[in-house]
Scaffold this motif. Sequence first.
Motif, PDB file in Angstrom:
ATOM      1  N   GLN A 170      39.847  31.836  24.292  1.00 32.71           N
ATOM      2  CA  GLN A 170      40.133  33.016  25.118  1.00 32.71           C
ATOM      3  C   GLN A 170      38.913  33.382  25.957  1.00 32.71           C
ATOM      4  OE1 GLN A 170      41.338  35.774  22.052  1.00 32.71           O
ATOM      5  NE2 GLN A 170      43.502  35.491  22.498  1.00 32.71           N
ATOM      6  N   GLY A 171      37.733  33.353  25.323  1.00 24.58           N
ATOM      7  CA  GLY A 171      36.520  33.650  26.069  1.00 24.58           C
ATOM      8  C   GLY A 171      36.238  32.624  27.132  1.00 24.58           C
ATOM      9  N   ALA A 172      36.484  31.351  26.815  1.00 28.51           N
ATOM     10  CA  ALA A 172      36.263  30.294  27.790  1.00 28.51           C
ATOM     11  C   ALA A 172      37.187  30.449  28.988  1.00 28.51           C
ATOM     12  CB  ALA A 172      36.474  28.930  27.133  1.00 28.51           C
ATOM     13  N   ALA A 173      38.434  30.842  28.733  1.00 33.56           N
ATOM     14  CA  ALA A 173      39.367  31.061  29.841  1.00 33.56           C
ATOM     15  C   ALA A 173      38.886  32.183  30.739  1.00 33.56           C
ATOM     16  CB  ALA A 173      40.757  31.372  29.300  1.00 33.56           C
ATOM     17  N   ALA A 174      38.398  33.259  30.136  1.00 30.90           N
ATOM     18  CA  ALA A 174      37.884  34.376  30.930  1.00 30.90           C
ATOM     19  C   ALA A 174      36.681  33.957  31.751  1.00 30.90           C
ATOM     20  CB  ALA A 174      37.517  35.541  30.020  1.00 30.90           C
ATOM     21  N   LEU A 175      35.846  33.093  31.176  1.00 35.83           N
ATOM     22  CA  LEU A 175      34.650  32.649  31.880  1.00 35.83           C
ATOM     23  C   LEU A 175      34.998  31.685  33.002  1.00 35.83           C
ATOM     24  CD1 LEU A 175      31.543  32.624  31.924  1.00 35.83           C
ATOM     25  CD2 LEU A 175      31.652  30.679  30.371  1.00 35.83           C
ATOM     26  N   ALA A 176      35.989  30.854  32.775  1.00 34.89           N
ATOM     27  CA  ALA A 176      36.282  29.784  33.720  1.00 34.89           C
ATOM     28  C   ALA A 176      37.038  30.272  34.949  1.00 34.89           C
ATOM     29  CB  ALA A 176      37.094  28.687  33.032  1.00 34.89           C
ATOM     30  N   VAL A 177      38.004  31.170  34.768  1.00 28.81           N
ATOM     31  CA  VAL A 177      38.827  31.556  35.917  1.00 28.81           C
ATOM     32  C   VAL A 177      38.994  33.054  36.070  1.00 28.81           C
ATOM     33  CG1 VAL A 177      40.153  29.429  36.057  1.00 28.81           C
ATOM     34  CG2 VAL A 177      40.904  31.223  34.507  1.00 28.81           C
ATOM     35  N   PRO A 178      37.990  33.876  35.712  1.00 27.17           N
ATOM     36  CA  PRO A 178      38.176  35.277  35.978  1.00 27.17           C
ATOM     37  C   PRO A 178      38.207  35.473  37.477  1.00 27.17           C
ATOM     38  CG  PRO A 178      35.915  34.908  35.414  1.00 27.17           C
ATOM     39  CD  PRO A 178      36.629  33.595  35.308  1.00 27.17           C
ATOM     40  N   CYS A 179      39.045  36.312  37.935  1.00 32.01           N
ATOM     41  CA  CYS A 179      39.061  36.677  39.336  1.00 32.01           C
ATOM     42  C   CYS A 179      39.677  35.643  40.245  1.00 32.01           C
ATOM     43  CB  CYS A 179      37.650  36.961  39.844  1.00 32.01           C
ATOM     44  SG  CYS A 179      36.546  37.585  38.613  1.00 32.01           S
ATOM     45  N   ALA A 180      40.370  34.668  39.741  1.00 30.67           N
ATOM     46  CA  ALA A 180      41.080  33.776  40.649  1.00 30.67           C
ATOM     47  C   ALA A 180      42.078  34.587  41.466  1.00 30.67           C
ATOM     48  CB  ALA A 180      41.824  32.704  39.856  1.00 30.67           C
ATOM     49  N   VAL A 181      42.218  34.253  42.744  1.00 26.88           N
ATOM     50  CA  VAL A 181      43.135  34.991  43.604  1.00 26.88           C
ATOM     51  C   VAL A 181      44.562  34.767  43.120  1.00 26.88           C
ATOM     52  CG1 VAL A 181      44.000  35.241  45.948  1.00 26.88           C
ATOM     53  CG2 VAL A 181      41.579  34.837  45.552  1.00 26.88           C
ATOM     54  N   VAL A 182      45.328  35.853  42.990  1.00 24.19           N
ATOM     55  CA  VAL A 182      46.695  35.754  42.509  1.00 24.19           C
ATOM     56  C   VAL A 182      47.645  36.090  43.641  1.00 24.19           C
ATOM     57  CG1 VAL A 182      46.076  36.329  40.152  1.00 24.19           C
ATOM     58  CG2 VAL A 182      46.668  38.159  41.725  1.00 24.19           C
ATOM     59  N   ALA A 183      48.928  35.796  43.426  1.00 25.20           N
ATOM     60  CA  ALA A 183      49.938  36.085  44.446  1.00 25.20           C
ATOM     61  C   ALA A 183      49.921  37.568  44.779  1.00 25.20           C
ATOM     62  CB  ALA A 183      51.314  35.682  43.931  1.00 25.20           C
ATOM     63  N   GLY A 184      49.949  37.876  46.051  1.00 27.87           N
ATOM     64  CA  GLY A 184      49.952  39.269  46.471  1.00 27.87           C
ATOM     65  C   GLY A 184      48.578  39.893  46.511  1.00 27.87           C
ATOM     66  N   ALA A 185      47.528  39.057  46.372  1.00 32.53           N
ATOM     67  CA  ALA A 185      46.182  39.615  46.306  1.00 32.53           C
ATOM     68  C   ALA A 185      45.728  40.220  47.625  1.00 32.53           C
ATOM     69  CB  ALA A 185      45.197  38.532  45.865  1.00 32.53           C
ATOM     70  N   ASP A 186      46.456  39.935  48.728  1.00 33.79           N
ATOM     71  CA  ASP A 186      46.084  40.534  50.004  1.00 33.79           C
ATOM     72  C   ASP A 186      46.306  42.042  50.005  1.00 33.79           C
ATOM     73  OD1 ASP A 186      47.197  37.738  52.041  1.00 33.79           O
ATOM     74  OD2 ASP A 186      45.307  38.138  51.016  1.00 33.79           O
ATOM     75  N   ALA A 187      47.187  42.535  49.149  1.00 32.06           N
ATOM     76  CA  ALA A 187      47.411  43.970  49.031  1.00 32.06           C
ATOM     77  C   ALA A 187      46.239  44.598  48.282  1.00 32.06           C
ATOM     78  CB  ALA A 187      48.712  44.240  48.292  1.00 32.06           C
ATOM     79  N   LEU A 188      45.852  45.789  48.712  1.00 31.22           N
ATOM     80  CA  LEU A 188      44.753  46.461  48.033  1.00 31.22           C
ATOM     81  C   LEU A 188      45.163  46.869  46.629  1.00 31.22           C
ATOM     82  CD1 LEU A 188      43.315  48.791  50.822  1.00 31.22           C
ATOM     83  CD2 LEU A 188      42.314  46.695  49.921  1.00 31.22           C
ATOM     84  N   PRO A 189      44.242  46.773  45.666  1.00 33.19           N
ATOM     85  CA  PRO A 189      44.532  47.274  44.329  1.00 33.19           C
ATOM     86  C   PRO A 189      44.876  48.757  44.358  1.00 33.19           C
ATOM     87  CG  PRO A 189      42.521  45.968  44.352  1.00 33.19           C
ATOM     88  CD  PRO A 189      42.902  46.181  45.780  1.00 33.19           C
ATOM     89  N   GLN A 190      45.725  49.169  43.446  1.00 30.85           N
ATOM     90  CA  GLN A 190      46.031  50.587  43.312  1.00 30.85           C
ATOM     91  C   GLN A 190      44.966  51.252  42.455  1.00 30.85           C
ATOM     92  OE1 GLN A 190      50.190  51.513  42.447  1.00 30.85           O
ATOM     93  NE2 GLN A 190      50.749  49.411  43.005  1.00 30.85           N
ATOM     94  N   LEU A 191      44.621  52.474  42.812  1.00 31.85           N
ATOM     95  CA  LEU A 191      43.514  53.171  42.169  1.00 31.85           C
ATOM     96  C   LEU A 191      43.987  54.377  41.383  1.00 31.85           C
ATOM     97  CD1 LEU A 191      40.848  53.222  45.039  1.00 31.85           C
ATOM     98  CD2 LEU A 191      41.102  51.547  43.204  1.00 31.85           C
ATOM     99  N   ALA A 192      43.176  54.744  40.394  1.00 34.48           N
ATOM    100  CA  ALA A 192      43.370  55.999  39.683  1.00 34.48           C
ATOM    101  C   ALA A 192      42.638  57.139  40.378  1.00 34.48           C
ATOM    102  CB  ALA A 192      42.876  55.872  38.240  1.00 34.48           C
ATOM    103  N   ALA A 193      41.576  56.813  41.126  1.00 31.82           N
ATOM    104  CA  ALA A 193      40.772  57.841  41.788  1.00 31.82           C
ATOM    105  C   ALA A 193      40.029  57.225  42.961  1.00 31.82           C
ATOM    106  CB  ALA A 193      39.777  58.452  40.802  1.00 31.82           C
TER     107      ALA A 193
END
Length: 309
Positions: free
Chosen positions: A8-31
């Motif tokens: 699980q840790g290796a997966a997080a290290l290897a591909v954290p932040c890979a662009v996902v479908a719909g990534a062109d849309a801005l993230p929704q925020l809490a504040a």
Amino acid sequence: MNRRQLMQGAAALAVPCAVVAGADALPQLAAGRLERLVLEDATLGPRPVDVWLPPGYRADRPHAVLYMHDGQMLFDPRSTWNRQAWAVDAVAAPLIADGILRDFIVVGLHNHAEQRHAEFFPQACWPAIEKTAPGQRYLAGQLKRPPLSDAYLRSLVRELKPRIDARYATDPRPASTFLMGSSMGGLISLYGLCEYPEVFGGAAALSTHWIGLYERNAEIPGALLSYLERKLPAPGTHRLYLDRGTAGLDALYDEAQARVDALLAAHGHRPPLTQTRVFEDADHTEQHWARRLALPLRALLARADDAPA
């Protein structure tokens, strides 16, 4: 640590932040609100940059700037590859509103997943390990190519920072300019502080991936330690925050982090400007980094009358 936790840790290290479908849309925020820029670089290619402005942001009041790596993972878990995020907006906004933190904005550089290790591994350390067995395994497995971190930092310092300071109400001085990241992002944050101490006033490195590989080894941490011994800014001049957990991939950082802590102490880096922490049972995930995010934020950005002891 069992095999499942390590993978699980290796997966997080290897591909954290890979662009996902719909990534062109801005993230929704809490504040607060988010603006997206594009940083062009002839060597590294273009990358999105998300700029978070806190509630009450005012163009007539200077703000500190926190540059964060792996910008895809900072705000909205619905937009990330593993459905986790740092929740930077949700953590930071109330601390600013309560007067605990200085006014600041966050600049989140998206990574290029396919060259993340190359962009984040300290380039000055590569010659020391290039021909070692761990160095060769690292090159073949994660790095894929010689490091590109010098180009990454040049792009941040020479191209992005001037744009940010021109577009937003910032205090451009080092005392108001900081770096933060986790895992490989921790390495590039420390490298940026050491390479550009005249630009950055501090850095926070969470769950720093000292070992390069997914196993303990002496060569890669040794090269990083030798670099820090030569290049760390003088004690009392910059803010520095380091931490690690004890579960999953973080469990493999114990020996390397202990050596770094000893180096810091031997060279006079002490609280409150330098802090190093261990979090029992904390794993190598955005959820765990979010839970303790207030601590590195305070280490870098606390108001003078609320500085951590």
